[in-house]
Design a protein around this motif. Structure first.
Motif, PDB file in Angstrom:
ATOM      1  N   PRO A  67       0.837  -1.206   0.000  1.00 27.67           N
ATOM      2  CA  PRO A  67       0.000   0.000   0.000  1.00 27.67           C
ATOM      3  C   PRO A  67       0.867   1.250   0.000  1.00 27.67           C
ATOM      4  O   PRO A  67       1.974   1.259   0.546  1.00 27.67           O
ATOM      5  N   HIS A  68       0.356   2.291  -0.617  1.00 21.50           N
ATOM      6  CA  HIS A  68       1.079   3.559  -0.653  1.00 21.50           C
ATOM      7  C   HIS A  68       1.135   4.144   0.749  1.00 21.50           C
ATOM      8  O   HIS A  68       0.225   3.967   1.551  1.00 21.50           O
ATOM      9  N   LYS A  69       2.211   4.871   1.006  1.00 19.67           N
ATOM     10  CA  LYS A  69       2.273   5.585   2.275  1.00 19.67           C
ATOM     11  C   LYS A  69       1.230   6.683   2.246  1.00 19.67           C
ATOM     12  O   LYS A  69       1.141   7.446   1.288  1.00 19.67           O
ATOM     13  N   ARG A  70       0.453   6.756   3.254  1.00 23.52           N
ATOM     14  CA  ARG A  70      -0.572   7.780   3.332  1.00 23.52           C
ATOM     15  C   ARG A  70       0.086   9.127   3.585  1.00 23.52           C
ATOM     16  O   ARG A  70       0.921   9.266   4.487  1.00 23.52           O
ATOM     17  N   ARG A  71      -0.294  10.086   2.786  1.00 27.00           N
ATOM     18  CA  ARG A  71       0.222  11.436   2.963  1.00 27.00           C
ATOM     19  C   ARG A  71      -0.642  12.143   3.989  1.00 27.00           C
ATOM     20  O   ARG A  71      -1.864  12.130   3.898  1.00 27.00           O
ATOM     21  N   LYS A  72       0.009  12.727   4.970  1.00 30.48           N
ATOM     22  CA  LYS A  72      -0.747  13.457   5.975  1.00 30.48           C
ATOM     23  C   LYS A  72      -1.240  14.758   5.358  1.00 30.48           C
ATOM     24  O   LYS A  72      -0.445  15.548   4.845  1.00 30.48           O
TER      25      LYS A  72
END
Length: 178
Positions: free
Chosen positions: A104-109
């Motif tokens: 999964p992609h790193k979630r951007r804050k």
């Protein structure tokens, strides 16, 4: 052999097969075909499983070449480029069954408005006085913030309140568009 098939086999000497099939809600063709086609079905399933195992090795190789980032669509394109003609749905099914999926992609804050600052808010130049009698003095922007003419940033999307009021008055009196 299923329970319904076994029931029909056990009672076919006492009752007609068509009656038993009707009572159980199965078709006669299913009853006769199930005994004859089971070996062929098992053979087809075994061939399919063998082809899927070969394809899984190729899918895993393409997946590792992509640094475990490609999904079934891109893996399918890579396989086609390698000369392996297979459907995208089959690639997706094999990847799903064998739990081969991209990281999964790193979630951007999300960045929101920073309310913790020492800046003063913009002054309320109108002091809630929205009645305007002089043209080119007060504007409305699309977000319905009311600003003084001196505080405009020059974006060009502002309606002049006086002209808007005059246009509404002309429409109301039946003069058409102002």
């Amino acid at each position: 052999m299923t329970a319904k098939h076994a029931f029909v086999v056990a009672h076919k000497t006492l009752y007609p097969i068509s009656l038993l099939c009707c009572i159980l809600g199965i078709g006669r063709s299913w009853f006769y075909g199930s005994t004859q086609s089971q070996p062929a079905r098992n053979q087809r399933q075994k061939l399919r499983d063998d082809r899927d195992a070969d394809l899984l090795a190729k899918i895993k190789a393409a997946f590792s070449r992509s640094k475990k980032r490609y999904g079934s669509k891109r893996i399918h394109r890579d396989l086609i480029a390698d000369g392996i003609h297979v459907s995208e749905r089959r690639v997706a099914r094999i990847m799903r069954e064998n739990r081969v999926s991209p990281r999964p992609h790193k979630r951007r804050k999300p960045r929101t408005t920073d309310s913790n600052h020492s800046l003063k808010p913009s002054p309320n130049l109108l002091e809630q006085q929205f009645n305007c009698t002089v043209p080119n003095r007060v504007w409305l922007d699309p977000s319905r913030d009311i600003r003084d003419a001196n505080a405009l940033s020059g974006s060009g999307h502002y309606l002049r309140r006086y002209e808007r009021r005059m246009a509404l008055r002309c429409r109301h009196q039946g003069h058409g568009h102002a």
